[in-house]
Design a protein around this motif. Structure first.
Motif, PDB file in Angstrom:
ATOM      1  N   ALA A 164      28.991  30.349  -0.083  1.00  0.00           N
ATOM      2  CA  ALA A 164      30.367  30.700   0.297  1.00  0.00           C
ATOM      3  C   ALA A 164      31.258  30.901  -0.929  1.00  0.00           C
ATOM      4  N   PHE A 165      31.206  29.968  -1.885  1.00  0.00           N
ATOM      5  CA  PHE A 165      31.996  30.066  -3.117  1.00  0.00           C
ATOM      6  C   PHE A 165      31.326  29.192  -4.163  1.00  0.00           C
ATOM      7  N   SER A 166      30.661  29.826  -5.092  1.00  0.00           N
ATOM      8  CA  SER A 166      29.853  29.104  -6.079  1.00  0.00           C
ATOM      9  C   SER A 166      30.629  28.837  -7.365  1.00  0.00           C
ATOM     10  N   TRP A 167      30.012  28.048  -8.226  1.00  0.00           N
ATOM     11  CA  TRP A 167      30.559  27.815  -9.563  1.00  0.00           C
ATOM     12  C   TRP A 167      30.791  29.143 -10.280  1.00  0.00           C
ATOM     13  N   ASP A 168      29.837  30.062 -10.182  1.00  0.00           N
ATOM     14  CA  ASP A 168      29.990  31.360 -10.833  1.00  0.00           C
ATOM     15  C   ASP A 168      31.197  32.122 -10.286  1.00  0.00           C
ATOM     16  N   ASP A 169      31.477  31.959  -8.988  1.00  0.00           N
ATOM     17  CA  ASP A 169      32.668  32.591  -8.407  1.00  0.00           C
ATOM     18  C   ASP A 169      33.938  32.024  -9.036  1.00  0.00           C
TER      19      ASP A 169
END
Length: 139
Positions: A12-17
């Motif tokens: 859904a929303f990663s560290w990379d995001d």
């Protein structure tokens, strides 16, 4: 400074995001638990947070910084919940897994171990320093 742990499903929303958002950061929206809401309300600008990938990975992967204090969550149509803005500071030298936390006696009382479903959790300074030492982070 206080310390926290923020959980997000990497699909859904990663560290990379979060890293991709840069200095502007990202509103930490969508929290719908009253205990987590109180934790968001306690956050201050400059507080640090471990970024935890839940579901897939189950590991702390980075450190974020709170860059705004709480305000009404724009994704909450009832106006009950709040959010804060956070930005990525640094990835951890290596991920710190939930399995490691559960196996470590120094972390037996950590919210990640005892209240693993809570999406916004406090982290004590001792827990923060311990995990940073375990992964070789100088944060």
């Amino acid at each position: 400074m206080a310390y926290w742990l923020l959980k997000s499903e990497p699909d859904a929303f990663s560290w990379d995001d979060l890293v991709a958002r840069g200095e502007a950061g990202e509103p930490w929206t969508g929290v719908r638990n009253h205990t987590a809401k109180l934790n968001l309300m306690a956050m201050k600008v400059g507080d640090r947070a471990f970024y935890y990938h839940s579901q897939a990975g189950k590991e702390i992967v980075g450190v974020a910084e709170v860059i705004s204090e709480h305000y009404p969550d724009p994704t909450d149509p009832k106006g009950v919940f709040v959010c804060v803005d956070v930005r990525a500071l640094a990835p951890l030298p290596r991920p710190f897994t939930l399995a490691e936390a559960k196996a470590d006696p120094a972390l037996a009382a950590m919210s990640l171990v005892t209240s693993f479903r809570l999406s916004v959790q406090p982290v004590t300074e001792a827990e923060w320093r311990h995990i940073c030492r375990q992964v070789g982070a100088k944060l």
